[in-house]
Motif scaffolding. Sequence first.
Motif, PDB file in Angstrom:
ATOM      1  N   GLN A  67     -48.540 -25.173 -46.541  1.00 40.03           N
ATOM      2  CA  GLN A  67     -49.505 -24.972 -45.457  1.00 40.03           C
ATOM      3  C   GLN A  67     -48.840 -25.294 -44.120  1.00 40.03           C
ATOM      4  N   ASN A  68     -48.138 -26.404 -44.062  1.00 34.17           N
ATOM      5  CA  ASN A  68     -47.477 -26.826 -42.833  1.00 34.17           C
ATOM      6  C   ASN A  68     -46.387 -25.829 -42.419  1.00 34.17           C
ATOM      7  N   LEU A  69     -45.600 -25.363 -43.389  1.00 33.21           N
ATOM      8  CA  LEU A  69     -44.550 -24.388 -43.074  1.00 33.21           C
ATOM      9  C   LEU A  69     -45.143 -23.090 -42.542  1.00 33.21           C
ATOM     10  N   TYR A  70     -46.224 -22.624 -43.166  1.00 33.84           N
ATOM     11  CA  TYR A  70     -46.856 -21.389 -42.702  1.00 33.84           C
ATOM     12  C   TYR A  70     -47.436 -21.561 -41.298  1.00 33.84           C
ATOM     13  N   VAL A  71     -48.105 -22.669 -41.049  1.00 38.82           N
ATOM     14  CA  VAL A  71     -48.675 -22.899 -39.709  1.00 38.82           C
ATOM     15  C   VAL A  71     -47.563 -22.955 -38.674  1.00 38.82           C
ATOM     16  N   ASN A  72     -46.512 -23.708 -38.952  1.00 42.45           N
ATOM     17  CA  ASN A  72     -45.406 -23.814 -37.997  1.00 42.45           C
ATOM     18  C   ASN A  72     -44.758 -22.459 -37.740  1.00 42.45           C
ATOM     19  N   GLY A  73     -44.590 -21.656 -38.776  1.00 40.62           N
ATOM     20  CA  GLY A  73     -44.017 -20.323 -38.602  1.00 40.62           C
ATOM     21  C   GLY A  73     -44.913 -19.428 -37.762  1.00 40.62           C
ATOM     22  N   LEU A  74     -46.217 -19.468 -38.036  1.00 35.63           N
ATOM     23  CA  LEU A  74     -47.155 -18.656 -37.247  1.00 35.63           C
ATOM     24  C   LEU A  74     -47.131 -19.071 -35.778  1.00 35.63           C
ATOM     25  N   LEU A  75     -47.060 -20.379 -35.535  1.00 33.82           N
ATOM     26  CA  LEU A  75     -47.075 -20.872 -34.156  1.00 33.82           C
ATOM     27  C   LEU A  75     -45.775 -20.599 -33.411  1.00 33.82           C
ATOM     28  N   GLU A  76     -44.737 -20.200 -34.139  1.00 41.34           N
ATOM     29  CA  GLU A  76     -43.507 -19.781 -33.466  1.00 41.34           C
ATOM     30  C   GLU A  76     -43.688 -18.424 -32.787  1.00 41.34           C
ATOM     31  N   SER A  77     -44.625 -17.621 -33.289  1.00 40.76           N
ATOM     32  CA  SER A  77     -44.803 -16.291 -32.703  1.00 40.76           C
ATOM     33  C   SER A  77     -46.148 -16.127 -31.993  1.00 40.76           C
ATOM     34  N   ILE A  78     -47.147 -16.870 -32.394  1.00 39.94           N
ATOM     35  CA  ILE A  78     -48.468 -16.764 -31.759  1.00 39.94           C
ATOM     36  C   ILE A  78     -48.615 -17.923 -30.778  1.00 39.94           C
ATOM     37  N   PRO A  79     -48.855 -17.635 -29.507  1.00 47.04           N
ATOM     38  CA  PRO A  79     -49.001 -18.723 -28.524  1.00 47.04           C
ATOM     39  C   PRO A  79     -50.147 -19.673 -28.911  1.00 47.04           C
ATOM     40  N   GLU A  80     -49.875 -20.967 -28.843  1.00 49.54           N
ATOM     41  CA  GLU A  80     -50.861 -21.967 -29.275  1.00 49.54           C
ATOM     42  C   GLU A  80     -52.180 -21.866 -28.520  1.00 49.54           C
TER      43      GLU A  80
END
Length: 182
Positions: A67-80
Amino acid sequence: LCIILVIVFVFTIVVLTKKKKYNMGYNLPHKYYSHAAKKLGDFLIRKYKAKSFLIITVKGYENLTFQNLYVNGLLESIPEDKVKFGYLLEFKDKADLRSKIMKLNASDFNKVIQKNKDCQLIISLIDLPANSDELAIWQPTYRNSPNLAVIMQPLTIFKKKIESKQIIANLIRNPVTWNDRN
């Protein structure tokens, strides 16, 4: 389009596993899962141009490796500033989490979605419930339905949802081809 995303992910895994001799989809270094989620985020931003995203997960996801890896990866491309989090449940330990996830139903998802109905694209990191046909966003009366992307959903169960574009992307960990699963 979903199939293209799956193919890109599978290709990435195949290329990387040949270099490192990892088992296909299992025991891969964690950076690959984060990278795959980043690629999913890149795809969603480029293709759907949503102004707001809802990531559905569990409270305390930071303590769950994938879950943490997926969230971190998504936040690398989607602005927080474009991301909201919707938490379906809290848990004490992994056994508690598994039992609670098995009890989730469409109304639990609908409550989270209703609280965040301004979001244009939903990314669920939680398995969709058995009664997912009852999700509000898939009802004809729901106005301005957001798009839904998922991670780790069984292709055989959701094939029709993917084909009808009710699910716009499904990121899978184990690169098994569509035909092998049907």
